[in-house]
Design a protein around this motif. Sequence first.
Motif, PDB file in Angstrom:
ATOM      1  N   LYS A  38     -32.458 -53.373 -36.112  1.00  0.00           N
ATOM      2  CA  LYS A  38     -33.374 -52.994 -35.314  1.00  0.00           C
ATOM      3  C   LYS A  38     -34.823 -52.818 -36.539  1.00  0.00           C
ATOM      4  O   LYS A  38     -36.269 -52.636 -36.114  1.00  0.00           O
ATOM      5  N   THR A  39     -34.905 -53.273 -37.919  1.00  0.00           N
ATOM      6  CA  THR A  39     -35.772 -53.216 -38.535  1.00  0.00           C
ATOM      7  C   THR A  39     -36.048 -54.684 -38.753  1.00  0.00           C
ATOM      8  O   THR A  39     -37.068 -54.699 -39.714  1.00  0.00           O
ATOM      9  N   ALA A  40     -35.633 -55.943 -38.631  1.00  0.00           N
ATOM     10  CA  ALA A  40     -35.951 -56.892 -38.640  1.00  0.00           C
ATOM     11  C   ALA A  40     -36.762 -57.478 -37.764  1.00  0.00           C
ATOM     12  O   ALA A  40     -38.324 -57.440 -38.289  1.00  0.00           O
ATOM     13  N   PRO A  41     -36.755 -56.468 -36.711  1.00  0.00           N
ATOM     14  CA  PRO A  41     -38.143 -56.607 -35.643  1.00  0.00           C
ATOM     15  C   PRO A  41     -39.984 -55.928 -36.444  1.00  0.00           C
ATOM     16  O   PRO A  41     -40.551 -56.077 -35.982  1.00  0.00           O
ATOM     17  N   LEU A  42     -39.161 -54.613 -36.569  1.00  0.00           N
ATOM     18  CA  LEU A  42     -39.884 -54.085 -36.887  1.00  0.00           C
ATOM     19  C   LEU A  42     -40.909 -54.383 -38.739  1.00  0.00           C
ATOM     20  O   LEU A  42     -42.325 -54.371 -38.591  1.00  0.00           O
ATOM     21  N   ALA A  43     -40.320 -55.007 -39.110  1.00  0.00           N
ATOM     22  CA  ALA A  43     -40.641 -56.028 -40.747  1.00  0.00           C
ATOM     23  C   ALA A  43     -42.101 -56.946 -40.470  1.00  0.00           C
ATOM     24  O   ALA A  43     -42.258 -56.560 -41.136  1.00  0.00           O
ATOM     25  N   GLY A  44     -41.149 -57.406 -39.359  1.00  0.00           N
ATOM     26  CA  GLY A  44     -43.230 -58.365 -38.972  1.00  0.00           C
ATOM     27  C   GLY A  44     -44.050 -57.276 -38.758  1.00  0.00           C
ATOM     28  O   GLY A  44     -45.184 -57.971 -38.763  1.00  0.00           O
ATOM     29  N   VAL A 201     -43.876 -42.678 -37.400  1.00  0.00           N
ATOM     30  CA  VAL A 201     -42.638 -42.951 -37.177  1.00  0.00           C
ATOM     31  C   VAL A 201     -41.490 -42.570 -37.021  1.00  0.00           C
ATOM     32  O   VAL A 201     -40.739 -41.985 -35.769  1.00  0.00           O
ATOM     33  N   ILE A 202     -41.453 -41.193 -38.043  1.00  0.00           N
ATOM     34  CA  ILE A 202     -40.675 -39.734 -37.893  1.00  0.00           C
ATOM     35  C   ILE A 202     -40.581 -39.320 -37.222  1.00  0.00           C
ATOM     36  O   ILE A 202     -39.328 -38.882 -35.909  1.00  0.00           O
ATOM     37  N   LEU A 208     -35.797 -45.943 -37.666  1.00  0.00           N
ATOM     38  CA  LEU A 208     -36.325 -46.003 -38.152  1.00  0.00           C
ATOM     39  C   LEU A 208     -37.388 -46.497 -39.718  1.00  0.00           C
ATOM     40  O   LEU A 208     -37.619 -46.962 -39.868  1.00  0.00           O
ATOM     41  N   VAL A 209     -37.184 -45.889 -40.017  1.00  0.00           N
ATOM     42  CA  VAL A 209     -37.451 -45.442 -41.580  1.00  0.00           C
ATOM     43  C   VAL A 209     -36.821 -45.277 -42.115  1.00  0.00           C
ATOM     44  O   VAL A 209     -36.019 -44.363 -43.025  1.00  0.00           O
ATOM     45  N   HIS A 210     -36.863 -46.254 -43.305  1.00  0.00           N
ATOM     46  CA  HIS A 210     -35.654 -46.902 -44.188  1.00  0.00           C
ATOM     47  C   HIS A 210     -35.721 -45.683 -44.936  1.00  0.00           C
ATOM     48  O   HIS A 210     -34.204 -45.416 -45.538  1.00  0.00           O
ATOM     49  N   GLY A 211     -36.832 -45.142 -45.463  1.00  0.00           N
ATOM     50  CA  GLY A 211     -36.862 -44.137 -46.936  1.00  0.00           C
ATOM     51  C   GLY A 211     -36.294 -42.697 -45.913  1.00  0.00           C
ATOM     52  O   GLY A 211     -36.347 -42.316 -47.163  1.00  0.00           O
ATOM     53  N   ALA A 212     -36.487 -42.750 -44.817  1.00  0.00           N
ATOM     54  CA  ALA A 212     -35.076 -41.515 -44.215  1.00  0.00           C
ATOM     55  C   ALA A 212     -34.009 -41.287 -43.884  1.00  0.00           C
ATOM     56  O   ALA A 212     -33.693 -40.664 -43.946  1.00  0.00           O
ATOM     57  N   ARG A 213     -33.599 -42.372 -44.068  1.00  0.00           N
ATOM     58  CA  ARG A 213     -31.518 -42.326 -44.502  1.00  0.00           C
ATOM     59  C   ARG A 213     -31.626 -41.422 -44.883  1.00  0.00           C
ATOM     60  O   ARG A 213     -31.657 -41.386 -46.295  1.00  0.00           O
TER      61      ARG A 213
END
Length: 352
Positions: A38-44, A201-202, A208-213
């Motif tokens: 999920k996050t790999a496409p989001l990073a681009g 995004v949240i 999809l938010v790394h900091g919210a995990r």
Amino acid sequence: MHVPDGFINAPVSAVTGVVAAAAVAVSLRGARRELDEKTAPLAGLVAAFIFAVQMLNFPVAAGTSGHLLGGALAAILVGPYTGVLCVSVVLLMQGILFADGGLTALGVNITDMAITTTVVAYVLFRALVKVLPRTRRSVTVASFVAALLSVPAAALVFTAIYALGGTTDVPISKVLTAMVGVHILIGIGEAVITALTVGAVIAVRPDLVHGARGLTAPLKLRVGGALIDAPAAPAPVPAAARTRSTRKVWGFGIVTALLLAGFVSFYASASPDGLEKVAHDKGIDAKTTQHASSDSPLADYSVKDIGDARLAGGLAGVIGVGVTVAVGSGVFWAVRRRRAEPAADERAPERV
């Protein structure tokens, strides 16, 4: 805060280049743990979005503007290691294609704008979410504060680098006061953009938010006067559904980035940014040299040989978003693929 060629001498530029290369190498390894399907496409997409928003200079004082640095936003959305790579990709594209930020100063810019902002912002963010209530609103508040303070932190680091290798004889106290003062104001704009983006995004995809995990407290039930953990949540959504939803987020994000870079950027402030203003007022820019890519067809964010300024700038922005998302996605796809491959010592031994 893009540092041009000539501000910092060759030895210090070389040292920061080594620091930047080492940080990127460490980030490539760390990003393997952060990136998934999920996050790999989001990073681009994050890299392309940062590129687009950096074109939107906003006024902060008389004759001075600022723009997003992006380290806090990237770190919170996709993780600190991946965040460093996102901003580094943006800086590389800007330096090579758009003559924005010197090529000999690329190490300085990555150290200052990618490493410093990402590390400072993420450390502050993690500290804040530990003491704030475990809610989505707390993530947004922590994002605001972390982004706000990351910008003057970058100004401090630039001042330190200038103190070690500045090519002009300007009192460091004057540089420090001017840089930190104006970048506190720019930090407010950074904080607003970061908090709004993270909050948006949240609101639709907190996963999809790394900091919210891991920030959502488990649901408690009162049974016989005692609190116990609620039963486990329902089974996760099938992978196919997650992929479709992620594609929708990616599509909306890339359209937004294209609109910002291709249309809204025309209305950005034309005033010099914080570093440019300080450099001109204090004389730091006395030995600035011509950019190696000054003859690029996209130099200064305008397509050469197109007479209409709005069309030339908008087309350059669209090209920039496209190239950045392509390069960034390629890097993150390769990192993700590397993670998926078992390490040599984890593979089953061959039979003989």
